[in-house]
Write a protein that holds these residues in place. Structure first.
Motif, PDB file in Angstrom:
ATOM      1  N   VAL A  96      19.909  66.189  40.785  1.00 30.64           N
ATOM      2  CA  VAL A  96      19.882  66.747  42.095  1.00 30.64           C
ATOM      3  C   VAL A  96      18.970  65.864  43.193  1.00 30.64           C
ATOM      4  O   VAL A  96      17.800  65.784  42.842  1.00 30.64           O
ATOM      5  N   LYS A  97      19.575  65.383  43.926  1.00 27.76           N
ATOM      6  CA  LYS A  97      19.102  64.465  45.010  1.00 27.76           C
ATOM      7  C   LYS A  97      19.930  64.719  46.310  1.00 27.76           C
ATOM      8  O   LYS A  97      20.915  64.784  46.394  1.00 27.76           O
ATOM      9  N   MET A  98      18.766  64.424  47.521  1.00 23.84           N
ATOM     10  CA  MET A  98      19.359  64.827  48.701  1.00 23.84           C
ATOM     11  C   MET A  98      19.320  63.629  49.663  1.00 23.84           C
ATOM     12  O   MET A  98      17.985  63.156  49.489  1.00 23.84           O
ATOM     13  N   TYR A  99      20.010  63.066  50.389  1.00 21.50           N
ATOM     14  CA  TYR A  99      19.773  62.029  51.358  1.00 21.50           C
ATOM     15  C   TYR A  99      19.927  62.186  52.747  1.00 21.50           C
ATOM     16  O   TYR A  99      21.113  62.421  53.270  1.00 21.50           O
ATOM     17  N   ARG A 100      19.026  62.206  53.464  1.00 25.57           N
ATOM     18  CA  ARG A 100      19.031  62.695  55.130  1.00 25.57           C
ATOM     19  C   ARG A 100      19.380  61.430  55.890  1.00 25.57           C
ATOM     20  O   ARG A 100      18.963  60.384  55.145  1.00 25.57           O
ATOM     21  N   PRO A 101      19.735  61.446  56.996  1.00 22.37           N
ATOM     22  CA  PRO A 101      19.828  60.200  57.883  1.00 22.37           C
ATOM     23  C   PRO A 101      18.260  59.733  58.094  1.00 22.37           C
ATOM     24  O   PRO A 101      17.346  60.455  58.116  1.00 22.37           O
ATOM     25  N   LYS A 102      18.206  58.348  58.476  1.00 24.09           N
ATOM     26  CA  LYS A 102      17.024  57.748  58.525  1.00 24.09           C
ATOM     27  C   LYS A 102      16.425  57.781  59.670  1.00 24.09           C
ATOM     28  O   LYS A 102      15.333  57.775  60.019  1.00 24.09           O
ATOM     29  N   GLY A 103      17.420  58.048  60.937  1.00 23.81           N
ATOM     30  CA  GLY A 103      16.630  58.309  62.181  1.00 23.81           C
ATOM     31  C   GLY A 103      16.623  56.920  62.845  1.00 23.81           C
ATOM     32  O   GLY A 103      15.880  56.744  63.908  1.00 23.81           O
ATOM     33  N   GLY A 104      17.235  55.813  62.424  1.00 27.45           N
ATOM     34  CA  GLY A 104      17.169  54.415  62.975  1.00 27.45           C
ATOM     35  C   GLY A 104      18.160  54.129  63.946  1.00 27.45           C
ATOM     36  O   GLY A 104      18.873  55.014  64.309  1.00 27.45           O
ATOM     37  N   VAL A 105      18.610  52.855  64.003  1.00 28.15           N
ATOM     38  CA  VAL A 105      19.575  52.630  64.792  1.00 28.15           C
ATOM     39  C   VAL A 105      21.078  52.880  64.502  1.00 28.15           C
ATOM     40  O   VAL A 105      21.840  53.387  65.300  1.00 28.15           O
ATOM     41  N   ALA A 106      21.239  52.833  63.044  1.00 33.30           N
ATOM     42  CA  ALA A 106      22.343  53.051  62.457  1.00 33.30           C
ATOM     43  C   ALA A 106      22.847  54.515  62.642  1.00 33.30           C
ATOM     44  O   ALA A 106      21.965  55.375  62.240  1.00 33.30           O
ATOM     45  N   GLN A 107      24.125  54.847  63.224  1.00 32.14           N
ATOM     46  CA  GLN A 107      24.535  56.309  63.383  1.00 32.14           C
ATOM     47  C   GLN A 107      25.749  56.644  62.651  1.00 32.14           C
ATOM     48  O   GLN A 107      26.606  57.382  63.454  1.00 32.14           O
ATOM     49  N   ASN A 108      26.243  55.692  61.919  1.00 27.88           N
ATOM     50  CA  ASN A 108      27.489  56.045  61.261  1.00 27.88           C
ATOM     51  C   ASN A 108      27.569  57.270  60.405  1.00 27.88           C
ATOM     52  O   ASN A 108      27.783  57.141  59.369  1.00 27.88           O
ATOM     53  N   TYR A 109      27.470  58.324  60.992  1.00 31.74           N
ATOM     54  CA  TYR A 109      27.281  59.526  60.298  1.00 31.74           C
ATOM     55  C   TYR A 109      28.630  60.101  59.383  1.00 31.74           C
ATOM     56  O   TYR A 109      28.662  60.207  58.354  1.00 31.74           O
ATOM     57  N   MET A 110      29.868  60.001  60.146  1.00 30.96           N
ATOM     58  CA  MET A 110      30.931  60.564  59.564  1.00 30.96           C
ATOM     59  C   MET A 110      32.199  59.914  60.057  1.00 30.96           C
ATOM     60  O   MET A 110      32.212  59.248  61.088  1.00 30.96           O
ATOM     61  N   CYS A 148      37.788  55.173  45.133  1.00 33.80           N
ATOM     62  CA  CYS A 148      36.949  55.579  46.160  1.00 33.80           C
ATOM     63  C   CYS A 148      35.364  54.997  45.965  1.00 33.80           C
ATOM     64  O   CYS A 148      35.137  54.477  45.213  1.00 33.80           O
ATOM     65  N   VAL A 149      34.556  55.281  47.174  1.00 32.66           N
ATOM     66  CA  VAL A 149      33.365  54.606  46.970  1.00 32.66           C
ATOM     67  C   VAL A 149      32.173  55.564  47.077  1.00 32.66           C
ATOM     68  O   VAL A 149      32.049  56.595  47.841  1.00 32.66           O
ATOM     69  N   GLY A 150      31.074  55.467  46.259  1.00 30.50           N
ATOM     70  CA  GLY A 150      29.776  56.219  46.222  1.00 30.50           C
ATOM     71  C   GLY A 150      28.760  55.257  45.946  1.00 30.50           C
ATOM     72  O   GLY A 150      28.469  55.177  45.054  1.00 30.50           O
ATOM     73  N   ALA A 151      28.373  54.430  47.165  1.00 32.75           N
ATOM     74  CA  ALA A 151      27.201  53.493  47.010  1.00 32.75           C
ATOM     75  C   ALA A 151      25.965  54.148  47.141  1.00 32.75           C
ATOM     76  O   ALA A 151      25.873  55.408  47.369  1.00 32.75           O
ATOM     77  N   SER A 152      24.939  53.198  46.792  1.00 31.74           N
ATOM     78  CA  SER A 152      23.762  53.734  46.786  1.00 31.74           C
ATOM     79  C   SER A 152      22.752  53.608  47.875  1.00 31.74           C
ATOM     80  O   SER A 152      21.726  54.055  47.901  1.00 31.74           O
ATOM     81  N   GLY A 153      23.216  52.803  48.822  1.00 31.29           N
ATOM     82  CA  GLY A 153      22.460  52.586  50.177  1.00 31.29           C
ATOM     83  C   GLY A 153      23.461  52.464  51.275  1.00 31.29           C
ATOM     84  O   GLY A 153      24.355  51.586  51.068  1.00 31.29           O
ATOM     85  N   ASP A 154      22.817  52.428  52.222  1.00 29.61           N
ATOM     86  CA  ASP A 154      23.430  52.041  53.734  1.00 29.61           C
ATOM     87  C   ASP A 154      22.423  52.096  54.789  1.00 29.61           C
ATOM     88  O   ASP A 154      21.323  52.762  54.492  1.00 29.61           O
ATOM     89  N   GLY A 155      22.812  51.687  56.115  1.00 28.41           N
ATOM     90  CA  GLY A 155      21.907  51.826  57.082  1.00 28.41           C
ATOM     91  C   GLY A 155      21.540  53.130  57.809  1.00 28.41           C
ATOM     92  O   GLY A 155      20.503  53.220  58.605  1.00 28.41           O
ATOM     93  N   THR A 156      22.753  54.229  57.399  1.00 36.43           N
ATOM     94  CA  THR A 156      22.385  55.356  58.018  1.00 36.43           C
ATOM     95  C   THR A 156      21.468  56.582  57.455  1.00 36.43           C
ATOM     96  O   THR A 156      20.648  57.215  57.754  1.00 36.43           O
ATOM     97  N   PHE A 157      21.826  56.391  55.942  1.00 36.81           N
ATOM     98  CA  PHE A 157      21.200  57.691  55.041  1.00 36.81           C
ATOM     99  C   PHE A 157      20.155  57.020  54.275  1.00 36.81           C
ATOM    100  O   PHE A 157      20.279  55.818  53.850  1.00 36.81           O
ATOM    101  N   GLU A 158      19.498  57.788  53.661  1.00 34.84           N
ATOM    102  CA  GLU A 158      18.382  57.306  52.778  1.00 34.84           C
ATOM    103  C   GLU A 158      19.024  56.821  51.552  1.00 34.84           C
ATOM    104  O   GLU A 158      20.036  57.341  51.123  1.00 34.84           O
ATOM    105  N   ALA A 159      18.254  55.948  50.915  1.00 33.83           N
ATOM    106  CA  ALA A 159      18.929  55.143  49.674  1.00 33.83           C
ATOM    107  C   ALA A 159      18.855  56.158  48.414  1.00 33.83           C
ATOM    108  O   ALA A 159      17.860  56.916  48.389  1.00 33.83           O
ATOM    109  N   GLY A 160      19.688  55.920  47.512  1.00 32.91           N
ATOM    110  CA  GLY A 160      19.818  56.550  46.436  1.00 32.91           C
ATOM    111  C   GLY A 160      21.048  56.754  45.957  1.00 32.91           C
ATOM    112  O   GLY A 160      22.173  56.638  46.506  1.00 32.91           O
TER     113      GLY A 160
END
Length: 253
Positions: A96-110, A148-160
Motif C-alpha cells: 500500500v503506497k500513495m503518491y500525491r502531486p509534488k506541487g512543482g511546475v509540472a501540473q499534468n494531473y489527468m 498500458c503504462v504504470g511508471a515509477s516516476g514523473d514530474g507531477t506525482f511523487e515517485a514510487g
C-alpha cells in the motif's frame, strides 16, 4: 454495490483506500466495472465524461497488482492535461503506497483523449491517464487495454512503484507495462455529491443526444434538398462518368 476487486465492506484493501482521502469514506456509487460492462473503452469513457464529482479508478493487472488513481476533477475530452492538485495515485497490492502531486511546475494531473475526438489526427496517445507526458505517461490506460503504462516516476506525482516487482528476487525493479485484467470506477464523496454528479452526467448525455439527432435531421434535409433539385442525380452521374474512365471497371447499363 460490492467490489469484486476489493471484496466486502470489511476488506483490509477497502480500509486502506478509505484512509487515503476523506472523500473515500461513506457510500460509493459504481460507475463502471469490467465484470458488468466488459473490457470496453467506450463504456468506460461514457461512465466518466460529464460526471461532475470525485472518482476513484481501481485497476487490476494480469500480473495481479492492484493500483489506480483518485481525482476530484470533472472528466472531459482533451488533447491536453487538466485537473487540480486534488488527486493522487496509489498502489494497493502487493503493498500500500500513495503518491500525491509534488506541487512543482509540472501540473499534468489527468488526461482523456479518445481516438474518436480527432480520428487520430493529433498524433497523440489515445486513452486516459495521469501524470507524465503524452509520450511518457506515469499511469496510462490505452483504448485497447493492452500495453498500458504504470511508471515509477514523473514530474507531477511523487515517485514510487505502481506495479508489482518484475520478479520475486529481493530488490527487483517494478514493472512498467501492464495489460488490464479488470477495472472499476466509483463515484465517491458522499450521497449528495454523487447525486449531483450523476445529474450533471445525465444532462450532458441529453445535450449530446440532442446534437446527434439535430445532425441527423440536417443530413436528411440536405439529402432531400439535393434529390429534389436534381443535385443528387448530377453527383451520381458525375461519379459514374469518372469510374467509366477506368479501363479495368465494367458497368452494366
Amino acid at each position: 454495490n460490492t467490489s469484486p476487486l476489493l471484496g466486502d465492506k470489511h476488506s483490509t484493501l477497502l480500509f486502506s483506500l478509505a484512509c487515503m482521502s476523506p472523500n473515500l469514506s461513506g457510500t460509493w456509487h459504481r460507475l463502471f466495472t469490467t465484470d458488468n460492462d466488459g473490457l470496453s473503452f467506450n463504456r468506460l469513457q461514457l461512465s466518466l465524461l460529464g460526471y461532475n464529482g470525485p472518482t476513484l479508478l481501481i485497476i487490476r493487472s494480469t500480473s495481479g497488482g492492484i493500483f489506480g488513481a483518485y481525482t476530484a476533477s470533472r472528466w472531459k475530452e482533451s488533447k491536453d492535461f487538466y485537473g487540480t492538485r486534488d488527486c493522487f495515485l496509489y498502489q494497493l497490492y502487493p503493498t500500500v503506497k500513495m503518491y500525491r502531486p509534488k506541487g512543482g511546475v509540472a501540473q499534468n494531473y489527468m488526461y482523456c483523449n479518445p481516438f474518436a475526438r480527432s480520428r487520430g489526427g493529433d498524433k497523440q496517445a489515445h486513452g486516459i491517464g495521469f501524470g507524465g507526458t503524452t509520450t511518457q505517461p506515469r499511469l496510462f490506460i490505452d483504448e485497447s487495454f493492452d500495453n498500458c503504462v504504470g511508471a515509477s516516476g514523473d514530474g507531477t506525482f511523487e515517485a514510487g512503484p505502481l506495479l508489482p516487482p518484475s520478479s520475486s528476487t529481493p530488490g527487483a525493479s517494478s514493472q512498467k507495462y501492464f495489460d488490464v485484467d479488470a477495472i472499476e470506477v466509483w463515484g465517491v464523496g458522499g450521497d449528495d455529491v454523487v447525486k449531483n454528479a450523476l445529474h450533471a452526467r445525465s444532462k450532458q448525455r441529453e445535450i449530446i443526444d440532442a446534437n446527434i439527432q439535430k445532425a441527423r435531421q440536417v443530413d436528411k434535409r440536405q439529402f432531400l434538398d439535393d434529390f429534389n433539385t436534381g443535385i443528387f442525380e448530377s453527383k451520381a452521374f458525375a461519379h459514374k462518368q469518372q469510374v467509366q474512365g477506368r479501363v479495368d471497371l465494367h458497368i452494366e447499363e
